[in-house]
Motif scaffolding. Structure first.
Motif, PDB file in Angstrom:
ATOM      1  N   ARG A  20      16.801  16.648  34.210  1.00 27.66           N
ATOM      2  CA  ARG A  20      16.822  15.343  33.401  1.00 27.66           C
ATOM      3  C   ARG A  20      16.454  14.071  34.316  1.00 27.66           C
ATOM      4  N   MET A  21      17.002  14.401  35.587  1.00 25.91           N
ATOM      5  CA  MET A  21      16.536  13.145  36.617  1.00 25.91           C
ATOM      6  C   MET A  21      15.248  13.506  36.875  1.00 25.91           C
ATOM      7  N   GLU A  22      14.465  14.325  36.888  1.00 20.23           N
ATOM      8  CA  GLU A  22      12.987  14.553  37.115  1.00 20.23           C
ATOM      9  C   GLU A  22      12.144  13.980  35.975  1.00 20.23           C
ATOM     10  N   ASP A  23      12.933  14.094  34.641  1.00 20.69           N
ATOM     11  CA  ASP A  23      12.241  13.497  33.602  1.00 20.69           C
ATOM     12  C   ASP A  23      12.179  12.028  33.724  1.00 20.69           C
ATOM     13  N   TYR A  24      13.473  11.402  34.027  1.00 19.89           N
ATOM     14  CA  TYR A  24      13.753  10.053  34.110  1.00 19.89           C
ATOM     15  C   TYR A  24      12.538   9.321  35.148  1.00 19.89           C
ATOM     16  N   LEU A  25      12.500  10.131  36.488  1.00 20.83           N
ATOM     17  CA  LEU A  25      11.630   9.702  37.129  1.00 20.83           C
ATOM     18  C   LEU A  25      10.183   9.690  36.948  1.00 20.83           C
ATOM     19  N   GLU A  26       9.719  10.878  36.080  1.00 17.77           N
ATOM     20  CA  GLU A  26       8.413  11.070  35.773  1.00 17.77           C
ATOM     21  C   GLU A  26       8.257   9.753  34.654  1.00 17.77           C
ATOM     22  N   VAL A  27       8.985   9.559  33.685  1.00 15.40           N
ATOM     23  CA  VAL A  27       8.996   8.401  32.772  1.00 15.40           C
ATOM     24  C   VAL A  27       8.782   7.170  33.493  1.00 15.40           C
ATOM     25  N   ILE A  28       9.585   6.651  34.281  1.00 16.11           N
ATOM     26  CA  ILE A  28       9.395   5.570  35.123  1.00 16.11           C
ATOM     27  C   ILE A  28       8.258   5.330  35.888  1.00 16.11           C
ATOM     28  N   TYR A  29       7.758   6.373  36.430  1.00 15.85           N
ATOM     29  CA  TYR A  29       6.511   6.506  37.082  1.00 15.85           C
ATOM     30  C   TYR A  29       5.481   6.086  36.053  1.00 15.85           C
TER      31      TYR A  29
ATOM     32  N   ALA B 270       7.656  10.213  45.332  1.00 13.92           N
ATOM     33  CA  ALA B 270       7.023  11.589  45.467  1.00 13.92           C
ATOM     34  C   ALA B 270       7.623  12.431  44.571  1.00 13.92           C
ATOM     35  N   VAL B 271       8.887  12.390  44.229  1.00 12.35           N
ATOM     36  CA  VAL B 271       9.126  13.450  42.922  1.00 12.35           C
ATOM     37  C   VAL B 271       8.596  13.219  41.695  1.00 12.35           C
ATOM     38  N   ALA B 272       8.283  11.909  41.463  1.00 14.65           N
ATOM     39  CA  ALA B 272       7.673  11.564  39.961  1.00 14.65           C
ATOM     40  C   ALA B 272       6.165  11.978  39.998  1.00 14.65           C
ATOM     41  N   LYS B 273       5.575  11.870  41.400  1.00 18.87           N
ATOM     42  CA  LYS B 273       4.137  12.213  41.526  1.00 18.87           C
ATOM     43  C   LYS B 273       3.904  13.672  41.509  1.00 18.87           C
ATOM     44  N   ASN B 274       4.943  14.151  42.111  1.00 21.14           N
ATOM     45  CA  ASN B 274       4.982  15.942  42.071  1.00 21.14           C
ATOM     46  C   ASN B 274       5.127  16.427  40.687  1.00 21.14           C
ATOM     47  N   MET B 275       5.987  15.734  39.772  1.00 17.06           N
ATOM     48  CA  MET B 275       6.101  16.269  38.445  1.00 17.06           C
ATOM     49  C   MET B 275       4.683  15.900  37.669  1.00 17.06           C
ATOM     50  N   HIS B 276       4.301  14.533  37.935  1.00 15.23           N
ATOM     51  CA  HIS B 276       3.200  14.399  37.077  1.00 15.23           C
ATOM     52  C   HIS B 276       1.889  15.435  37.433  1.00 15.23           C
ATOM     53  N   ASP B 277       1.794  15.661  38.837  1.00 15.47           N
ATOM     54  CA  ASP B 277       0.815  16.608  39.188  1.00 15.47           C
ATOM     55  C   ASP B 277       0.938  18.095  38.713  1.00 15.47           C
ATOM     56  N   ARG B 278       2.295  18.430  38.496  1.00 14.09           N
ATOM     57  CA  ARG B 278       2.697  19.747  38.248  1.00 14.09           C
ATOM     58  C   ARG B 278       2.068  19.867  36.669  1.00 14.09           C
ATOM     59  N   HIS B 279       2.454  18.744  36.050  1.00 11.03           N
ATOM     60  CA  HIS B 279       2.254  18.781  34.443  1.00 11.03           C
ATOM     61  C   HIS B 279       0.669  18.639  34.257  1.00 11.03           C
ATOM     62  N   GLY B 280       0.081  18.139  35.096  1.00 10.80           N
ATOM     63  CA  GLY B 280      -1.506  18.252  34.926  1.00 10.80           C
ATOM     64  C   GLY B 280      -2.120  19.637  35.291  1.00 10.80           C
ATOM     65  N   VAL B 281      -1.488  20.212  36.205  1.00 11.77           N
ATOM     66  CA  VAL B 281      -1.831  21.784  36.462  1.00 11.77           C
ATOM     67  C   VAL B 281      -1.613  22.434  35.153  1.00 11.77           C
ATOM     68  N   LEU B 282      -0.572  22.502  34.807  1.00 12.60           N
ATOM     69  CA  LEU B 282       0.169  23.444  33.787  1.00 12.60           C
ATOM     70  C   LEU B 282      -0.820  23.051  32.482  1.00 12.60           C
TER      71      LEU B 282
ATOM     72  N   SER C 146      14.782   4.344  27.649  1.00 14.77           N
ATOM     73  CA  SER C 146      15.694   4.727  26.161  1.00 14.77           C
ATOM     74  C   SER C 146      14.728   5.274  25.051  1.00 14.77           C
ATOM     75  N   ASN C 147      13.582   4.722  24.625  1.00 11.25           N
ATOM     76  CA  ASN C 147      12.696   4.954  23.874  1.00 11.25           C
ATOM     77  C   ASN C 147      11.668   6.190  24.194  1.00 11.25           C
ATOM     78  N   TYR C 148      11.291   6.278  25.335  1.00 15.55           N
ATOM     79  CA  TYR C 148      10.728   7.438  25.749  1.00 15.55           C
ATOM     80  C   TYR C 148      11.398   8.798  25.599  1.00 15.55           C
ATOM     81  N   LEU C 149      12.555   8.758  26.297  1.00 12.45           N
ATOM     82  CA  LEU C 149      13.404   9.880  26.156  1.00 12.45           C
ATOM     83  C   LEU C 149      14.352  10.086  25.014  1.00 12.45           C
TER      84      LEU C 149
END
Length: 152
Positions: free
Chosen positions: A30-39, A93-105, A54-57
């Protein structure tokens, strides 16, 4: 042969336990989702608000505020009520990592014929649970397959 099956089941159970214990010790999904959405909001709009998050999550504004306080305490965001939200270096760093992971997958899933919307939805769920080494190998596979012209 029966012994080997028992060992595999035992290994599987240990893997499940280890994955859940590691998850509890690290940032939560959940924390990672928040960071990714903020990013993503900052990338697209230049800023992020609690209402946007609030709207996106699809969570209540009080839930967003509570999580932002946790993320602030953990050093991932700078948050002052009614002042705005920015990511710290650690948060980026966490948000960018999640963004990159998402892209590869998502790219991998589309390579094997999954439509883009489904690939993005599935990547969103999977991205939190892959071991870094698994993701690295998947990324290498995607690059190799593209370089060899096997996929677009």
């Amino acid at each position: 042969m029966a012994r080997k099956k028992t060992d595999q089941k035992g290994d599987r159970l240990e893997s499940i336990r280890d994955a859940h214990n590691a998850e509890k010790m690290a940032r939560t999904t959940r924390m990672e989702d928040y960071l990714e959405v903020i990013y993503e909001l900052i990338q697209h709009k230049g800023y992020a608000t609690t209402v946007d998050i609030s709207n996106y999550l699809n969570v209540s504004s009080p839930s967003v505020t509570k999580m932002l306080q946790r993320l602030s305490e953990s050093g991932h965001v700078n948050y002052e009520k009614y002042r705005g939200i920015t990511l710290t270096e650690a948060g980026v760093a966490v948000a960018k990592n999640m963004h990159d992971r998402h892209g590869v997958l998502a790219e991998f899933l589309m390579m094997i014929g999954v439509d883009e919307d489904t690939a993005n939805r599935d990547a969103e769920g999977i991205e939190h649970h892959l071991h870094p080494e698994t993701l690295k190998k998947l990324e290498e596979f995607v690059k190799l397959a593209k370089n060899q012209g096997l996929f677009r």
